[in-house]
Design an enzyme around this catalytic site. Structure first.
Site, short mmCIF file in Angstrom:
data_model
loop_
_atom_site.label_atom_id
_atom_site.label_comp_id
_atom_site.label_asym_id
_atom_site.label_seq_id
_atom_site.Cartn_x
_atom_site.Cartn_y
_atom_site.Cartn_z
N HIS A 95 4.92 0.24 1.29
CA HIS A 95 4.81 -0.37 2.35
C HIS A 95 3.89 -1.49 2.58
O HIS A 95 3.06 -1.52 2.06
CB HIS A 95 5.27 0.42 3.32
CG HIS A 95 3.92 1.21 3.97
ND1 HIS A 95 3.75 2.22 3.36
CD2 HIS A 95 2.89 0.83 5.11
CE1 HIS A 95 2.33 2.70 3.81
NE2 HIS A 95 2.05 2.00 4.85
N ARG A 114 -4.35 0.33 -2.30
CA ARG A 114 -3.63 -0.77 -2.56
C ARG A 114 -3.20 -1.40 -3.89
O ARG A 114 -3.98 -1.13 -4.69
CB ARG A 114 -4.54 -2.14 -1.76
CG ARG A 114 -4.95 -1.55 -0.36
CD ARG A 114 -5.83 -2.41 0.39
NE ARG A 114 -6.25 -2.06 1.73
CZ ARG A 114 -7.37 -1.15 2.05
NH1 ARG A 114 -8.08 -0.71 1.01
NH2 ARG A 114 -7.64 -0.90 2.88
N GLN A 154 0.94 -1.23 -0.07
CA GLN A 154 -0.13 0.00 -0.10
C GLN A 154 0.94 1.14 0.18
O GLN A 154 2.08 1.32 0.11
CB GLN A 154 -1.02 -0.01 1.17
CG GLN A 154 -0.14 -0.13 2.49
CD GLN A 154 -1.15 -0.18 3.74
OE1 GLN A 154 -1.43 0.79 4.60
NE2 GLN A 154 -1.48 -1.47 4.04
N HIS A 192 0.15 5.77 0.88
CA HIS A 192 -0.80 6.88 1.48
C HIS A 192 -0.63 8.20 0.70
O HIS A 192 0.37 8.51 0.10
CB HIS A 192 -0.63 7.21 2.90
CG HIS A 192 -0.86 5.62 3.65
ND1 HIS A 192 -1.86 4.96 3.64
CD2 HIS A 192 0.21 5.25 4.68
CE1 HIS A 192 -1.44 4.01 4.73
NE2 HIS A 192 -0.45 4.19 5.01
N GLU A 222 2.37 8.14 9.03
CA GLU A 222 2.35 7.34 10.10
C GLU A 222 3.48 6.88 10.50
O GLU A 222 4.45 7.15 10.28
CB GLU A 222 1.45 5.97 9.82
CG GLU A 222 2.01 5.13 8.78
CD GLU A 222 0.98 4.06 8.44
OE1 GLU A 222 -0.30 4.20 8.26
OE2 GLU A 222 1.30 2.98 8.26
#
Length: 371
Positions: free
Chosen positions: A243, A262, A93, A95, A130
């Site tokens: 990642h 994804r 995936q 972001h 994150e």
């Protein structure tokens, strides 16, 4: 006053059936328990005496979040605290940036795709930087490896079908090589190559193929760095960095978003064209976060993580910012509130400075502004 939180467990199929119950001192349910959420994301908000935390915040944003947080992030809690219990590889995936999330969310809203629709890509208009902090040995894939090193890895598999990709990785400029090879790996035409490659894989890549046989993400995983964290070590994931987490227990803190694009290793919705638009085609070393004492600060204003090794000597927790606390060992006392292992609390910004004592380990998250 500190508010006791009832947290939410998400039962994704990649989660462990035993790791979270053992960590939290709870009985296993017999189902995978992948993530504990402590926060105010509308998909699974924590609650205070049955009232969702996001609803409490909406009633009094200034008192719950504080003027600095509202001014910077708006009337929502800017972060989400999770505990991950990874038994099987997560989806491969990436972001989006804030601008990409805002544009993608607006476009899907205009097309009338419901938020809960399986084909929805953007669940909110926010980015999702994150950080993971390992509680046990933890490992995953993070960022594109140097193309020449990946070419050597593929060459070592001794699979003739890989020769065009090896040549591209060794001769083309890195961004072009990575884009070309990833595009071809994710195309249906790569399935014969995947069939030839899977028996030759070793180590973590063989483990991924055993869980996701025949998945093009198995090929794409070969392009990424494998990173291992020991307990207490942390890793930051910025927008555009591909990642996947592969195994272990970790604290995860992020901006309060659920935007995930994804391209493999999952049964969930995949939006490969959008991922290819968002991903950064550049080699990057895993961005490890070195703590300052017990404080973990990353390049994201939405969150800072602090680990507290509790004692009878009180620590004073400041006021003015929203703070979420999770006790993972022993017992903590937050002012008048006692937290046992696995219990969480929220301290509103309007609460006075609060004393923290106890025996064990507690993690605290607050916005990274003025902390």
């Amino acid at each position: 006053m500190p508010l006791p939180l009832s947290t939410v467990i998400r039962p994704y199929d990649w989660g462990s059936r035993t790791a979270l119950p053992e960590l939290l001192g709870a009985e296993p349910t017999g189902r995978p328990q992948a993530e504990l959420w402590a926060g105010a994301h509308p998909a699974a908000p924590s609650s205070v005496d049955g009232t969702p935390l996001d609803a409490l915040i909406a009633r009094d944003p200034a008192g719950m979040l504080g003027a600095p947080s509202v001014a910077r992030f708006g009337p929502t809690l800017p972060y989400l605290l999770k505990v991950l219990a990874v038994e099987k590889p997560l989806s491969l995936q990436v972001h989006p940036t804030m601008a990409q999330a805002e544009a993608g969310f607006a476009a899907e809203e205009a097309r009338g795709i419901p938020i809960g629709d399986r084909t929805r890509t953007y669940k909110d208009p926010f980015h999702k930087p994150e950080m993971v902090c390992a509680l046990t040995d933890f490992h995953g894939l993070c960022g594109f490896r140097d193309p020449a090193e990946t070419a050597d890895l593929l060459d070592g598999l001794a699979v003739p079908e890989l020769r065009p990709w090896i040549t591209a990785l060794r001769t083309e400029p890195a961004p072009a090589a990575l884009r070309t090879v990833l595009t071809q790996m994710l195309d249906e035409s790569s399935r014969p190559i995947l069939t030839a490659v899977e028996p030759a894989l070793t180590g973590v890549y063989a483990d991924i193929a055993r869980v996701h046989p025949g998945d093009p993400g198995v090929l794409a995983a070969l392009l990424l760095n494998h990173v291992e964290l020991k307990p207490g070590e942390a890793l930051y994931l910025a927008a555009g960095v591909p990642h996947s987490y592969l195994g272990g227990l970790a604290i995860e803190v992020m901006a309060n978003s659920d935007n995930v694009l994804r391209c493999g290793l999952t049964g969930k919705h995949m939006d490969v064209p959008e991922l290819m638009r968002v991903v950064e085609f550049a080699p990057s070393a895993p961005a490890r976060v070195e703590p300052s004492g017990n404080l973990y600060s990353a390049a994201a204003e939405e969150f800072t993580l602090v680990r507290h090794d509790l004692s009878d000597d009180p620590e004073e927790l400041p006021s003015g910012l929203p703070q979420t606390l999770l006790c993972l060992e022993g017992e903590a006392r937050v002012g008048p509130l006692a937290l046992a292992r696995g219990e969480a609390a929220f301290i509103p910004a309007g609460a006075p400075a609060t004393a923290l004592t106890g025996k064990g380990t507690l993690y605290r998250v607050l916005p990274g502004i003025g902390s």
